[in-house]
Design an enzyme around this catalytic site. Structure first.
Site, short mmCIF file in Angstrom:
data_model
loop_
_atom_site.label_atom_id
_atom_site.label_comp_id
_atom_site.label_asym_id
_atom_site.label_seq_id
_atom_site.Cartn_x
_atom_site.Cartn_y
_atom_site.Cartn_z
N CYS A 1 -13.65 3.23 -3.41
CA CYS A 1 -12.22 3.53 -3.53
C CYS A 1 -12.16 4.95 -4.07
O CYS A 1 -12.82 5.26 -5.06
CB CYS A 1 -11.55 2.57 -4.51
SG CYS A 1 -9.87 3.07 -4.97
N CYS B 1 -8.73 7.00 2.07
CA CYS B 1 -8.43 5.76 1.37
C CYS B 1 -9.18 4.63 2.07
O CYS B 1 -8.94 4.35 3.25
CB CYS B 1 -6.92 5.53 1.44
SG CYS B 1 -6.38 3.99 0.69
N1 DGL Z 1 -7.65 5.19 -3.05
C1 DGL Z 1 -7.61 4.00 -2.34
C2 DGL Z 1 -8.93 3.58 -1.72
O1 DGL Z 1 -9.80 4.40 -1.49
C3 DGL Z 1 -6.77 2.84 -2.76
C4 DGL Z 1 -6.15 2.74 -4.10
C5 DGL Z 1 -4.95 1.81 -4.09
O2 DGL Z 1 -3.88 2.29 -3.74
O3 DGL Z 1 -5.09 0.61 -4.41
O4 DGL Z 1 -9.14 2.44 -1.44
#
Ligand code: DGL
Length: 261
Positions: A182, A70
Site C-alpha cells: 500500500c 494505489c
Molecule cells: N494507497 C492505497 C494503496 O496503495 C490505498 C489506501 C486507502 O485508501 O485505503 O493501496
C-alpha cells in the site's frame, strides 16, 4: 510527456516522488482523492466509480499515460478495464514477485502488508497462486496506517502500539522481507525497523511501476514535455489550496529522507 498519477490520498506521492527523480523530462498531474480516502475500507463498486471519475479527469487533461499509484484501486481495476482506454494505464500490485526473486537464496518468510480490499482481493490471491508454491508468504491488513499517514503522523507512539498489536500473532523473527503493498505504508520505515529483525528487507513497488511506465512511453515514442518537471496537484478534482500544498511538501520532504530497497 504528461503523466497522470493518482491515489486515494497522499500514498501515491511516493510514486510521484520516484518518478520525478528518474523522469526529469516529464510533467505530472497528481490527483489525491481526499474526498474518498480510505479506499481500502470501501466496496469494490464504490472504488470503481471513483476510478472512472479520475480517469475521465486525466483524459480531459490530455495525459499520455496514467499511473494508478494505489494497490487497492489496481486490485479492482482489472487489466481488461484498463486496456479499454486509449492510453497506457499502469497499475500497482504488492511487489511479492520481486521480493521472492530478490531474496530467493535467503531463508525466511515474506510478509505482505496492504489494505483490507487488497488483502481480500482475487488479484493478490491469483498472484500468490502463481509465485508462492512454497507457501512462505503471509498477509496482513493494516488499514489504520492509512489514517496515520493521512494525518501526517509519521512518528507517534500510537503507530508503534498499533503495529506491535497487529503483528503479535505473526512469526516476526522468521521474516526476511516485508512487502509494502500500500503506497501509504511507505512513510513508516522507522517503525518497521524497530519491530522487525535487522536482516529484514523492505520492498515497495514504486521503482518497478515507474520502470513499466517508462517502457510504455518508449513504445509509444512519447515526446519530452515542453515544461519538464512541472507538477499540478489536485484533491478530488480541484486544484490544491496553498495550505494543502504545504501539506504535500511535508510528505515530499518525508520521502526525501527515506530509501527503501
Ligand atoms: N494507497 C492505497 C494503496 O496503495 C490505498 C489506501 C486507502 O485508501 O485505503 O493501496
Amino acid at each position: 510527456m504528461r503523466i497522470g498519477i493518482f491515489d486515494s490520498g497522499i500514498g501515491g506521492l511516493s510514486v510521484l516522488h520516484h518518478a520525478k527523480k528518474v523522469m526529469p523530462e516529464a510533467e505530472f498531474i497528481y490527483y489525491a482523492d481526499e474526498a474518498h480516502v480510505p479506499y481500502g475500507e470501501k466496496t469494490e463498486a464504490q472504488i470503481r466509480e471513483y476510478i472512472d471519475e479520475i480517469i475521465r479527469f486525466m483524459l480531459d487533461r490530455h495525459v499520455d499515460a496514467i499511473v494508478i499509484a494505489c494497490n487497492t484501486a489496481t486490485s479492482v481495476a482489472t487489466k481488461e478495464y484498463r486496456s479499454s482506454f486509449p492510453l497506457p494505464i499502469i497499475g500497482m500490485e504488492p511487489a511479492v514477485k520481486q521480493a521472492k526473486e530478490m531474496y530467493a537464496d535467503t531463508p525466511g518468510r515474506i510478509l505482505v502488508a496492504a489494505t483490507p480490499v487488497t488483502i481480500a482481493g482475487d488479484k493478490l490471491h491469483h498472484l500468490l497462486e502463481k509465485v508462492d508454491d512454497e507457501h512462505n508468504v503471509d498477509l496482513i491488513a493494516l488499514p489504520q496506517l492509512v489514517r496515520f499517514a493521512e494525518k501526517g503522523d509519521f512518528l507517534t507512539e500510537d503507530i508503534r502500539v498499533y503495529l506491535t498489536e497487529q503483528l503479535k500473532d505473526y512469526p516476526v523473527d522468521e521474516y526476511k522481507a516485508f512487502v509494502l503493498g500500500c503506497t501509504h505504508f511507505n512513510y513508516f520505515k522507522a517503525y518497521y525497523k524497530e519491530i522487525f529483525p535487522e536482516r529484514v528487507h523492505y520492498v515497495d513497488g514504486n521503482a518497478g511501476t515507474v520502470r513499466q511506465l517508462q517502457r510504455k512511453l518508449a513504445q509509444r515514442k512519447v515526446k519530452k514535455s515542453e515544461e519538464p518537471g512541472r507538477t499540478e496537484y489536485y484533491f478530488s478534482g480541484r486544484p490544491v489550496t496553498e495550505k494543502e500544498m504545504e501539506r504535500v511538501k511535508v510528505y515530499m520532504r518525508q520521502l526525501d529522507s527515506l530509501t527503501f530497497i
